[in-house]
Design an enzyme around this catalytic site. Sequence first.
Site, PDB file in Angstrom:
ATOM      1  N   SER A   1       1.018  -1.338  -0.100  1.00 40.38           N
ATOM      2  CA  SER A   1      -0.077  -0.012  -0.040  1.00 40.38           C
ATOM      3  C   SER A   1       1.090   1.036   0.036  1.00 40.38           C
ATOM      4  O   SER A   1       1.951   1.152   0.319  1.00 40.38           O
ATOM      5  CB  SER A   1      -1.071  -0.038   1.229  1.00 40.38           C
ATOM      6  OG  SER A   1      -1.638   1.157   1.506  1.00 40.38           O
TER       7      SER A   1
ATOM      8  N   TYR B   1      -1.880  -0.173  10.629  1.00 40.95           N
ATOM      9  CA  TYR B   1      -1.777  -0.442   9.012  1.00 40.95           C
ATOM     10  C   TYR B   1      -0.423  -0.146   8.503  1.00 40.95           C
ATOM     11  O   TYR B   1       0.017  -1.078   7.774  1.00 40.95           O
ATOM     12  CB  TYR B   1      -3.151   0.430   8.480  1.00 40.95           C
ATOM     13  CG  TYR B   1      -3.242  -0.241   6.900  1.00 40.95           C
ATOM     14  CD1 TYR B   1      -3.478  -1.356   6.639  1.00 40.95           C
ATOM     15  CD2 TYR B   1      -2.981   0.813   5.895  1.00 40.95           C
ATOM     16  CE1 TYR B   1      -3.897  -1.812   5.326  1.00 40.95           C
ATOM     17  CE2 TYR B   1      -3.136   0.422   4.812  1.00 40.95           C
ATOM     18  CZ  TYR B   1      -3.586  -0.698   4.483  1.00 40.95           C
ATOM     19  OH  TYR B   1      -3.770  -1.193   3.015  1.00 40.95           O
TER      20      TYR B   1
END
Length: 254
Positions: free
Chosen positions: A149, A162
């Site tokens: 990501s 995250y």
Amino acid sequence: MTKELEGTVALVTGASSGIGAATARKLAREGASVALIARRGDRLEKVVRSIVDEGGTARAVVADITTRAGADAAVEQVVAAFGRLDVLVNNAGAMLIGPFADAPEGEWERMVEVNVLGLLYMSKAALPHLIEAAGAEPRRTSDLVNISSSAGRVARPGTAVYNLTKFGVNGFTEALRQELQAARVRVSVIEPGNVDTELASHTREELRPGVEAQVAAIEKLQPEDIADAVAYIVTRKRRVAVNEVFVRAADQSW
């Protein structure tokens, strides 16, 4: 005309929707027989039918890859069905956004289970088969692609755990790349920015308006944009290794 992945087998995790489903369809169009892994069997079957309807070959494998036993069994099922494994796309992921101090511990645990442990278990289970495929026709190379990501590059408030998982995926990918280079297993990472998938909808309901406001002005990437990046990586000639692809939405500044 021979397709680039003709005679190969690809396995995509988190393939019941979003980036995973788009990637499975794309690799099938490139000629691969594709195994799709997720927990939602009904959703998987819909994607499989869409591939078969286009003339491709696909198989659904319902599995929980956050356990070593689940990942091992899934890979063995794929190899038993297709006889080999040439491409692994570790796409399954969880993104649960919110301030660290207020986040339930279950959210941390879920992200670590899926984004880290699931990826590790699948990589470990697949490696012997990827190494074997890299020494054989038709390509004499194989590919392991991790979907990370932009959060593996840029840390922001509300995404601390995250970020932790995705920064970790990036570091793991680079170390594994170096370990497997001599075996001709190409290891790559893709870092998507904001993509139009259901991932953000898993955030707690009371936090969603704030999350949505942050990206309201962005024309989001589509899952097919990331699938194109995966296909580009795994269809290169043996002499080419694309180790990292960072794909932001054009409107995204972070």
